[in-house]
Design a protein around this motif. Structure first.
Motif, PDB file in Angstrom:
ATOM      1  N   LYS A   1      52.335 -25.208 -43.148  1.00  0.00           N
ATOM      2  CA  LYS A   1      52.823 -25.721 -41.872  1.00  0.00           C
ATOM      3  C   LYS A   1      53.186 -27.195 -42.062  1.00  0.00           C
ATOM      4  CE  LYS A   1      49.801 -22.667 -39.203  1.00  0.00           C
ATOM      5  NZ  LYS A   1      48.703 -22.601 -38.198  1.00  0.00           N
ATOM      6  N   VAL A   2      54.457 -27.511 -41.867  1.00  0.00           N
ATOM      7  CA  VAL A   2      54.941 -28.871 -42.072  1.00  0.00           C
ATOM      8  C   VAL A   2      55.599 -29.366 -40.795  1.00  0.00           C
ATOM      9  CG1 VAL A   2      56.399 -30.397 -43.454  1.00  0.00           C
ATOM     10  CG2 VAL A   2      55.334 -28.389 -44.522  1.00  0.00           C
ATOM     11  N   THR A   3      55.272 -30.588 -40.418  1.00  0.00           N
ATOM     12  CA  THR A   3      55.906 -31.236 -39.274  1.00  0.00           C
ATOM     13  C   THR A   3      56.798 -32.359 -39.783  1.00  0.00           C
ATOM     14  OG1 THR A   3      54.087 -30.730 -37.762  1.00  0.00           O
ATOM     15  CG2 THR A   3      55.516 -32.568 -37.161  1.00  0.00           C
ATOM     16  N   VAL A   4      58.047 -32.360 -39.363  1.00  0.00           N
ATOM     17  CA  VAL A   4      58.985 -33.431 -39.719  1.00  0.00           C
ATOM     18  C   VAL A   4      59.327 -34.187 -38.442  1.00  0.00           C
ATOM     19  CG1 VAL A   4      61.212 -34.037 -40.731  1.00  0.00           C
ATOM     20  CG2 VAL A   4      59.929 -32.063 -41.611  1.00  0.00           C
ATOM     21  N   VAL A   5      59.042 -35.473 -38.445  1.00  0.00           N
ATOM     22  CA  VAL A   5      59.284 -36.310 -37.270  1.00  0.00           C
ATOM     23  C   VAL A   5      60.463 -37.231 -37.561  1.00  0.00           C
ATOM     24  CG1 VAL A   5      58.255 -37.829 -35.556  1.00  0.00           C
ATOM     25  CG2 VAL A   5      56.796 -36.238 -36.826  1.00  0.00           C
TER      26      VAL A   5
END
Length: 240
Positions: A23-27
């Motif tokens: 699970k990766v979050t890119v902001v």
């Protein structure tokens, strides 16, 4: 899944399984973030959370992956999600069309990701994001200043507190130390000194600001910003 055969051959069965489950979050989905998302999608990351409140503008076309004449005024988060699903229909994509600040961070991180890629280009949201992730033990990799640079071979990976020749990193170090943070934030940065000076926006001329000045135009190309994004994604993959 035939599209990931070559990735599996190179990285192995166990690694590709981790990637599929990660699970990766890119902001930030602009010049740096759009290229980071592209790599993550094509390598097979199974869960992506994409955060950006902005729309595509014509001035984005020189360096941002989602910026085309046909996408002007369309939300970047929407464009990013559609592109990811076109690359990998099995990816679970969540978007947040919000501005990053202390009021929205708990919502963005209602589910804790395995890793966060910080590709924000606004100072205060970046500072708040780094502080939040550090204090909540969320693994994060941050992009330092990619604008005003021209040499791809000067781009490095290091702890933010060990960087040099980057005004953004220098400013962040001071503010992070005042928040009790003095190490432990890996980043991609350039060792090259800025090649030109930022240009004030025409509408800001004559106005008075603090020591950091007002809004400015920062010259940049897709070469350096794209490499920043690709390296951020590559390091995220390594850490999975």
């Amino acid at each position: 899944m035939e599209q990931f055969v070559r990735t599996k051959l190179l990285l192995g069965e166990q690694k590709i399984k981790k990637i599929f489950e990660s699970k990766v979050t890119v902001v930030g989905l602009g010049a740096v973030g759009s290229f980071a998302v592209e790599i993550l999608a094509r390598v097979g990351v199974g869960n992506l959370t994409l955060v950006d409140f902005d729309v595509v503008q014509e001035s984005n076309i020189n360096r941002q992956l989602y910026a085309l004449h046909s996408t002007i005024n369309i939300k970047k988060a929407e464009l990013a999600k559609n592109r990811v699903l076109d690359i990998n229909p099995n990816c679970k994509v969540k978007t947040f069309d919000v501005f990053v600040n202390t009021d929205t961070l708990d919502t963005i991180f209602s589910e804790t990701p395995d890793i966060v890629i910080d590709a924000i280009d606004s100072y205060n949201p970046k500072l708040r994001l780094l502080e939040y992730c550090y204090k909540h033990n969320i693994k994060i990799i941050s992009s330092m200043g990619a604008a005003l640079k021209t040499d791809p071979f000067s781009i490095k990976y290091a702890d933010l507190f060990e960087t040099h020749h980057c005004k953004l990193a220098e400013r962040l170090r001071g503010d992070l130390r005042s928040l009790g943070i003095s190490k432990g934030i890996p980043c991609v940065f350039s060792e090259q000194s800025p090649q030109i000076k930022p240009i004030p926006l025409p509408e800001q001329e004559g106005k008075k600001y603090g020591k950091n000045g007002g809004p400015k135009i920062l010259g940049s190309t897709p070469v350096i910003t794209g490499i920043f994004g690709i390296l951020l994604a590559n390091k995220a993959i390594e850490l999975m």
